[in-house]
Design a protein around this motif. Structure first.
Motif, PDB file in Angstrom:
ATOM      1  N   VAL A  15     -35.522  51.530  45.779  1.00  0.00           N
ATOM      2  CA  VAL A  15     -35.713  52.389  44.249  1.00  0.00           C
ATOM      3  C   VAL A  15     -35.233  51.331  43.138  1.00  0.00           C
ATOM      4  O   VAL A  15     -34.594  51.362  42.681  1.00  0.00           O
ATOM      5  CB  VAL A  15     -34.254  53.156  44.576  1.00  0.00           C
ATOM      6  N   TRP A  16     -36.444  50.724  43.169  1.00  0.00           N
ATOM      7  CA  TRP A  16     -36.500  49.602  41.913  1.00  0.00           C
ATOM      8  C   TRP A  16     -36.652  49.941  40.645  1.00  0.00           C
ATOM      9  O   TRP A  16     -36.239  49.450  39.749  1.00  0.00           O
ATOM     10  CB  TRP A  16     -37.373  48.612  42.237  1.00  0.00           C
ATOM     11  N   SER A  17     -36.955  51.358  40.458  1.00  0.00           N
ATOM     12  CA  SER A  17     -36.760  51.880  39.170  1.00  0.00           C
ATOM     13  C   SER A  17     -35.483  51.853  38.674  1.00  0.00           C
ATOM     14  O   SER A  17     -35.260  52.136  37.350  1.00  0.00           O
ATOM     15  CB  SER A  17     -37.581  53.203  39.104  1.00  0.00           C
ATOM     16  N   LEU A  18     -34.465  52.182  39.628  1.00  0.00           N
ATOM     17  CA  LEU A  18     -33.085  51.979  38.981  1.00  0.00           C
ATOM     18  C   LEU A  18     -32.601  50.624  39.161  1.00  0.00           C
ATOM     19  O   LEU A  18     -31.657  50.121  38.380  1.00  0.00           O
ATOM     20  CB  LEU A  18     -32.455  52.824  39.906  1.00  0.00           C
ATOM     21  N   GLU A  19     -32.971  49.799  40.174  1.00  0.00           N
ATOM     22  CA  GLU A  19     -32.558  48.698  40.281  1.00  0.00           C
ATOM     23  C   GLU A  19     -32.924  47.664  39.070  1.00  0.00           C
ATOM     24  O   GLU A  19     -32.085  47.058  38.572  1.00  0.00           O
ATOM     25  CB  GLU A  19     -32.988  47.966  41.601  1.00  0.00           C
ATOM     26  N   ASP A  20     -34.048  47.689  38.423  1.00  0.00           N
ATOM     27  CA  ASP A  20     -34.428  47.299  37.453  1.00  0.00           C
ATOM     28  C   ASP A  20     -35.466  47.752  36.449  1.00  0.00           C
ATOM     29  O   ASP A  20     -36.526  47.734  36.583  1.00  0.00           O
ATOM     30  CB  ASP A  20     -35.258  45.729  37.978  1.00  0.00           C
ATOM     31  N   PRO A  21     -34.894  48.707  35.779  1.00  0.00           N
ATOM     32  CA  PRO A  21     -35.876  49.875  35.086  1.00  0.00           C
ATOM     33  C   PRO A  21     -36.729  48.728  34.044  1.00  0.00           C
ATOM     34  O   PRO A  21     -37.757  49.310  33.755  1.00  0.00           O
ATOM     35  CB  PRO A  21     -34.783  50.571  34.217  1.00  0.00           C
ATOM     36  N   TYR A  22     -36.166  47.715  33.671  1.00  0.00           N
ATOM     37  CA  TYR A  22     -37.219  46.898  32.610  1.00  0.00           C
ATOM     38  C   TYR A  22     -38.456  46.476  33.313  1.00  0.00           C
ATOM     39  O   TYR A  22     -39.482  46.748  32.830  1.00  0.00           O
ATOM     40  CB  TYR A  22     -36.408  45.646  31.899  1.00  0.00           C
ATOM     41  N   LEU A  23     -38.030  45.868  34.440  1.00  0.00           N
ATOM     42  CA  LEU A  23     -39.143  45.304  35.270  1.00  0.00           C
ATOM     43  C   LEU A  23     -40.237  46.462  35.784  1.00  0.00           C
ATOM     44  O   LEU A  23     -41.358  46.383  35.665  1.00  0.00           O
ATOM     45  CB  LEU A  23     -38.728  44.677  36.472  1.00  0.00           C
ATOM     46  N   PHE A  24     -39.636  47.658  36.194  1.00  0.00           N
ATOM     47  CA  PHE A  24     -40.261  48.811  36.502  1.00  0.00           C
ATOM     48  C   PHE A  24     -41.296  49.235  35.025  1.00  0.00           C
ATOM     49  O   PHE A  24     -42.578  49.594  35.416  1.00  0.00           O
ATOM     50  CB  PHE A  24     -39.626  49.982  37.085  1.00  0.00           C
ATOM     51  N   HIS A  25     -40.657  49.352  34.161  1.00  0.00           N
ATOM     52  CA  HIS A  25     -41.219  50.074  33.176  1.00  0.00           C
ATOM     53  C   HIS A  25     -42.501  48.788  32.464  1.00  0.00           C
ATOM     54  O   HIS A  25     -43.570  49.163  32.274  1.00  0.00           O
ATOM     55  CB  HIS A  25     -40.588  49.895  31.910  1.00  0.00           C
ATOM     56  N   GLU A  26     -42.395  47.572  32.469  1.00  0.00           N
ATOM     57  CA  GLU A  26     -43.062  46.419  32.198  1.00  0.00           C
ATOM     58  C   GLU A  26     -44.318  46.497  33.183  1.00  0.00           C
ATOM     59  O   GLU A  26     -45.329  46.279  32.824  1.00  0.00           O
ATOM     60  CB  GLU A  26     -42.446  45.073  32.128  1.00  0.00           C
ATOM     61  N   THR A  27     -43.983  46.548  34.269  1.00  0.00           N
ATOM     62  CA  THR A  27     -45.178  46.829  35.429  1.00  0.00           C
ATOM     63  C   THR A  27     -45.715  47.784  35.062  1.00  0.00           C
ATOM     64  O   THR A  27     -47.227  47.883  35.296  1.00  0.00           O
ATOM     65  CB  THR A  27     -44.441  46.455  36.770  1.00  0.00           C
ATOM     66  N   LEU A  28     -45.518  49.211  35.191  1.00  0.00           N
ATOM     67  CA  LEU A  28     -46.173  50.342  34.757  1.00  0.00           C
ATOM     68  C   LEU A  28     -46.990  50.390  33.641  1.00  0.00           C
ATOM     69  O   LEU A  28     -47.969  50.709  33.387  1.00  0.00           O
ATOM     70  CB  LEU A  28     -45.350  51.499  34.937  1.00  0.00           C
TER      71      LEU A  28
END
Length: 269
Positions: free
Chosen positions: A229-242
């Motif tokens: 659940v890395w959207s919670l673990e590192d929301p910034y990384l998830f957002h930048e990737t998306l």
């Protein structure tokens, strides 16, 4: 009856369909959707979950068809970028396989398309009878490192999941997605990014080949240092990737490559 769908910025650009994981509902995507001001966001609660708990989960194919209706009726131009995590990633891949004409791109993370075997399967199935206990959901909230202001909603959502839907959905997902359904990906003329967290179990990484061996424009990557659940673990990384994916149609340089085994090998089923 129909699925509940939250919507943001209906007058913005291309539509993004966010599909939630199996222990929550569409609210898990609120912050990620808000962080994409140039896009129209569609965020359904899947059958049996959240405000769609009244709509029973029957099977994966039917769920993909229900989500397809959301895209046809509400997405700009009748097409959407598809974003899914865990269960949502499985539903998103099934949607792309069954209705490729509706899909602009697919961003799928943590899809156990080959199902779960051994102790992982046993442990997952054993948890379903605990879903009516608040203590179970509080424990999961701690395990997921969930922000304190989301815990009460997470527990409430978990307790509200339709139990009969869960008893159908969990074994079906753990059995794995049939090859006959996935073979529809051969018709998909849209880019696909299949991701797993670098620290996820091998089962998740092995399933990448189910997508990359079928979808002509699919690539696979690892999210560095991340769990499921890395959207919670590192929301910034998830957002930048998306955001990078939606803008360029290419994997973010922040992601890691995978080996040839994960890129190209489907299971023999």
């Amino acid at each position: 009856m129909s699925l509940y769908v939250a919507e943001q910025r209906p007058d913005a650009g291309e539509s993004v369909l966010f599909l939630h994981s199996g222990n929550v509902a569409g609210w898990m995507w609120t912050d990620q959707a808000e962080a994409l001001p140039g896009h129209h966001a569609l965020v359904p609660d899947l059958p049996g979950f959240g405000r769609s708990a009244h709509e029973p989960w029957t099977d994966l194919a039917s769920t993909a068809d229900q989500v397809a209706e959301v895209v046809r009726e509400r997405a700009h131009g009748g097409r959407a970028h598809v974003v899914g995590l865990s269960l949502g990633a499985i539903v998103g891949v099934a949607l792309a396989a069954r209705h490729p004409e509706l899909v602009r791109s697919v961003f799928a993370s943590g899809a156990i398309l080959r199902g779960m075997r051994g102790i992982g399967r046993w442990a997952g199935l054993a948890q379903v009878p605990l879903w009516d206990r608040p203590a179970y959901w509080k424990f999961l909230a701690r395990a997921y490192r969930m922000p304190a202001d989301s815990v009460d909603l997470f527990v409430e959502t978990g307790l509200g999941i339709d139990r009969e839907s869960a008893r159908r959905m969990v074994p079906e997902i753990y059995d794995g997605v049939p090859s006959a359904l996935l073979d529809g990906l051969h018709r998909l003329d849209a880019p696909v990014l299949a991701i797993v967290g670098e620290k996820e179990p091998r089962t998740f990484r092995d399933a990448l080949g189910e997508v990359t061996s079928r979808a002509p424009r699919a690539v696979a990557r690892l999210a560095p240092g991340m769990h499921h659940v890395w959207s919670l673990e590192d929301p910034y990384l998830f957002h930048e990737t998306l955001a990078h994916w939606l803008t360029t149609g290419q994997p973010s340089p922040a992601l890691l490559p995978v080996g040839p085994r994960e890129r190209s090998t489907p299971a023999a089923r």
